[in-house]
Design a protein around this motif. Sequence first.
Motif, PDB file in Angstrom:
ATOM      1  N   TYR A   1       2.137   1.097   2.926  1.00 22.86           N
ATOM      2  CA  TYR A   1       2.449   1.118   1.485  1.00 22.86           C
ATOM      3  C   TYR A   1       1.889  -0.687   1.051  1.00 22.86           C
ATOM      4  CZ  TYR A   1       5.101   4.970   2.202  1.00 22.86           C
ATOM      5  OH  TYR A   1       5.234   6.483   2.589  1.00 22.86           O
ATOM      6  N   GLU A   2       2.409  -1.508   1.636  1.00 23.75           N
ATOM      7  CA  GLU A   2       2.206  -2.940   1.303  1.00 23.75           C
ATOM      8  C   GLU A   2       0.789  -3.182   1.209  1.00 23.75           C
ATOM      9  OE1 GLU A   2       6.116  -2.314   3.332  1.00 23.75           O
ATOM     10  OE2 GLU A   2       3.920  -1.781   3.977  1.00 23.75           O
ATOM     11  N   ILE A   3      -0.337  -2.830   2.383  1.00 27.37           N
ATOM     12  CA  ILE A   3      -1.622  -2.792   2.406  1.00 27.37           C
ATOM     13  C   ILE A   3      -2.353  -2.194   1.062  1.00 27.37           C
ATOM     14  CG2 ILE A   3      -3.552  -2.828   3.766  1.00 27.37           C
ATOM     15  CD1 ILE A   3      -1.582  -4.934   4.720  1.00 27.37           C
ATOM     16  N   GLU A   4      -1.729  -0.837   1.108  1.00 28.63           N
ATOM     17  CA  GLU A   4      -2.426  -0.287  -0.256  1.00 28.63           C
ATOM     18  C   GLU A   4      -2.244  -0.836  -1.322  1.00 28.63           C
ATOM     19  OE1 GLU A   4      -4.728   2.068   0.407  1.00 28.63           O
ATOM     20  OE2 GLU A   4      -4.731   1.992   2.655  1.00 28.63           O
ATOM     21  N   ALA A   5      -0.937  -1.088  -1.608  1.00 34.06           N
ATOM     22  CA  ALA A   5      -0.495  -1.948  -2.820  1.00 34.06           C
ATOM     23  C   ALA A   5      -1.283  -3.043  -3.185  1.00 34.06           C
ATOM     24  CB  ALA A   5       0.961  -2.111  -2.956  1.00 34.06           C
ATOM     25  N   LEU A   6      -1.639  -3.967  -1.931  1.00 35.19           N
ATOM     26  CA  LEU A   6      -2.252  -5.248  -1.912  1.00 35.19           C
ATOM     27  C   LEU A   6      -3.801  -4.872  -2.516  1.00 35.19           C
ATOM     28  CD1 LEU A   6      -2.487  -8.163  -1.691  1.00 35.19           C
ATOM     29  CD2 LEU A   6      -2.794  -7.749   0.825  1.00 35.19           C
TER      30      LEU A   6
ATOM     31  N   ALA B   1       7.712 -10.396  -2.115  1.00 29.42           N
ATOM     32  CA  ALA B   1       8.788  -9.582  -1.959  1.00 29.42           C
ATOM     33  C   ALA B   1       8.644  -8.480  -1.182  1.00 29.42           C
ATOM     34  CB  ALA B   1       8.983  -9.300  -3.473  1.00 29.42           C
ATOM     35  N   ALA B   2       7.581  -7.920  -1.121  1.00 28.69           N
ATOM     36  CA  ALA B   2       7.556  -6.627  -0.275  1.00 28.69           C
ATOM     37  C   ALA B   2       7.861  -7.120   1.166  1.00 28.69           C
ATOM     38  CB  ALA B   2       6.083  -6.125  -0.551  1.00 28.69           C
ATOM     39  N   LEU B   3       7.178  -8.437   1.451  1.00 25.89           N
ATOM     40  CA  LEU B   3       7.264  -8.634   2.917  1.00 25.89           C
ATOM     41  C   LEU B   3       8.659  -8.766   3.282  1.00 25.89           C
ATOM     42  CD1 LEU B   3       5.945  -9.680   5.656  1.00 25.89           C
ATOM     43  CD2 LEU B   3       5.849 -11.931   4.394  1.00 25.89           C
ATOM     44  N   VAL B   4       9.690  -9.509   2.076  1.00 23.25           N
ATOM     45  CA  VAL B   4      11.100  -9.587   2.504  1.00 23.25           C
ATOM     46  C   VAL B   4      11.686  -8.328   2.689  1.00 23.25           C
ATOM     47  CG1 VAL B   4      13.029 -10.110   1.365  1.00 23.25           C
ATOM     48  CG2 VAL B   4      11.213 -11.762   1.113  1.00 23.25           C
ATOM     49  N   ASP B   5      11.333  -7.268   2.102  1.00 23.73           N
ATOM     50  CA  ASP B   5      11.842  -5.786   1.807  1.00 23.73           C
ATOM     51  C   ASP B   5      11.495  -5.150   3.496  1.00 23.73           C
ATOM     52  OD1 ASP B   5      12.713  -6.014  -0.492  1.00 23.73           O
ATOM     53  OD2 ASP B   5      11.446  -4.471  -1.276  1.00 23.73           O
ATOM     54  N   LEU B   6      10.126  -5.486   3.856  1.00 28.09           N
ATOM     55  CA  LEU B   6       9.688  -4.841   5.303  1.00 28.09           C
ATOM     56  C   LEU B   6      10.635  -5.627   6.263  1.00 28.09           C
ATOM     57  CD1 LEU B   6       7.958  -3.199   6.628  1.00 28.09           C
ATOM     58  CD2 LEU B   6       6.139  -4.811   6.294  1.00 28.09           C
ATOM     59  N   GLU B   7      10.643  -6.940   6.315  1.00 27.51           N
ATOM     60  CA  GLU B   7      11.377  -7.502   7.196  1.00 27.51           C
ATOM     61  C   GLU B   7      12.948  -7.142   7.442  1.00 27.51           C
ATOM     62  OE1 GLU B   7      11.052 -11.629   5.733  1.00 27.51           O
ATOM     63  OE2 GLU B   7       9.123 -12.087   7.045  1.00 27.51           O
ATOM     64  N   GLU B   8      13.309  -6.834   6.093  1.00 26.17           N
ATOM     65  CA  GLU B   8      14.798  -6.293   6.208  1.00 26.17           C
ATOM     66  C   GLU B   8      14.949  -4.874   6.833  1.00 26.17           C
ATOM     67  OE1 GLU B   8      16.381  -6.118   2.179  1.00 26.17           O
ATOM     68  OE2 GLU B   8      16.220  -8.401   2.154  1.00 26.17           O
ATOM     69  N   ASP B   9      13.684  -4.057   6.519  1.00 30.98           N
ATOM     70  CA  ASP B   9      13.586  -2.787   7.076  1.00 30.98           C
ATOM     71  C   ASP B   9      13.481  -2.851   8.761  1.00 30.98           C
ATOM     72  OD1 ASP B   9      13.533  -1.731   4.697  1.00 30.98           O
ATOM     73  OD2 ASP B   9      11.379  -1.264   4.754  1.00 30.98           O
TER      74      ASP B   9
ATOM     75  N   ARG C   1       3.486  -3.033  10.801  1.00 28.56           N
ATOM     76  CA  ARG C   1       3.047  -3.118   9.543  1.00 28.56           C
ATOM     77  C   ARG C   1       3.486  -4.787   9.133  1.00 28.56           C
ATOM     78  NH1 ARG C   1       6.637   1.159   6.700  1.00 28.56           N
ATOM     79  NH2 ARG C   1       6.434  -0.376   4.980  1.00 28.56           N
ATOM     80  N   LEU C   2       4.368  -4.998   9.649  1.00 29.44           N
ATOM     81  CA  LEU C   2       5.083  -6.321   9.221  1.00 29.44           C
ATOM     82  C   LEU C   2       4.080  -7.588   9.719  1.00 29.44           C
ATOM     83  CD1 LEU C   2       7.430  -8.552   8.332  1.00 29.44           C
ATOM     84  CD2 LEU C   2       8.323  -7.988  10.671  1.00 29.44           C
ATOM     85  N   LEU C   3       3.325  -7.173  10.909  1.00 29.80           N
ATOM     86  CA  LEU C   3       2.564  -8.321  11.392  1.00 29.80           C
ATOM     87  C   LEU C   3       1.233  -8.211  10.291  1.00 29.80           C
ATOM     88  CD1 LEU C   3       2.766  -7.758  15.230  1.00 29.80           C
ATOM     89  CD2 LEU C   3       3.650  -9.628  13.845  1.00 29.80           C
ATOM     90  N   ALA C   4       0.763  -7.200  10.102  1.00 33.42           N
ATOM     91  CA  ALA C   4      -0.151  -6.798   9.344  1.00 33.42           C
ATOM     92  C   ALA C   4      -0.069  -7.461   7.687  1.00 33.42           C
ATOM     93  CB  ALA C   4      -0.665  -5.346   8.960  1.00 33.42           C
ATOM     94  N   VAL C   5       1.143  -7.150   7.309  1.00 33.59           N
ATOM     95  CA  VAL C   5       1.272  -7.628   6.061  1.00 33.59           C
ATOM     96  C   VAL C   5       1.461  -9.377   5.986  1.00 33.59           C
ATOM     97  CG1 VAL C   5       3.091  -7.810   3.941  1.00 33.59           C
ATOM     98  CG2 VAL C   5       2.469  -5.578   5.283  1.00 33.59           C
TER      99      VAL C   5
ATOM    100  N   ALA D   1      -1.854 -10.433   6.098  1.00 33.25           N
ATOM    101  CA  ALA D   1      -2.474 -10.423   4.598  1.00 33.25           C
ATOM    102  C   ALA D   1      -2.107 -11.478   3.792  1.00 33.25           C
ATOM    103  CB  ALA D   1      -2.145  -8.885   4.093  1.00 33.25           C
ATOM    104  N   GLU D   2      -0.975 -11.915   4.026  1.00 28.63           N
ATOM    105  CA  GLU D   2      -0.155 -12.964   3.134  1.00 28.63           C
ATOM    106  C   GLU D   2      -0.809 -14.164   3.243  1.00 28.63           C
ATOM    107  OE1 GLU D   2       4.239 -14.320   2.209  1.00 28.63           O
ATOM    108  OE2 GLU D   2       3.787 -14.454   4.150  1.00 28.63           O
ATOM    109  N   ARG D   3      -1.325 -14.307   4.443  1.00 29.16           N
ATOM    110  CA  ARG D   3      -2.028 -15.587   4.834  1.00 29.16           C
ATOM    111  C   ARG D   3      -3.594 -15.549   4.255  1.00 29.16           C
ATOM    112  NH1 ARG D   3       0.707 -15.048   9.561  1.00 29.16           N
ATOM    113  NH2 ARG D   3      -0.747 -13.767  10.640  1.00 29.16           N
TER     114      ARG D   3
END
Length: 122
Positions: free
Chosen positions: A4-9, A58-66, A83-87, A90-92
């Motif tokens: 979801y994070e990648i598609e939203a990005l 913010a999406a990354l924080v949620d994913l880290e919590e998951d 997914r966490l690694l990919a996001v 992507a953040e970088r």
Amino acid sequence: MSCYEIEALKLGLMNVLGGGDGHAREHAEKELEGHLEGPIGALAAAETLADVENHLDAALVDLEEDVATMDADDPEYDYTRGRLLAVRDAERAVRRLSVQGESVVDGLGDAHDLLHETFPEE
């Protein structure tokens, strides 16, 4: 399983950059059906690069919590960590894009100043 994070990005960056492949947009929107709330929805609707960075964080924080609350035996655990690694990657990439954009703006300012130094107004 969906990223979801990648598609939203992808959607957010298409908004910011002012275009994108119509097929890619449709695919991302389909993947996100029913998941456009919170940081994911805000990221998909971002209109500035600063918004993209903030909502991606913010999406990354949620994913880290998951990931932190998942049991390592959960069949989704490895995928979610991926997914966490990919996001994070992507953040970088988004940060590099932002820095490059700032560099272009600075370069234009330098070119403007040089032009006025070379051809001063009288």
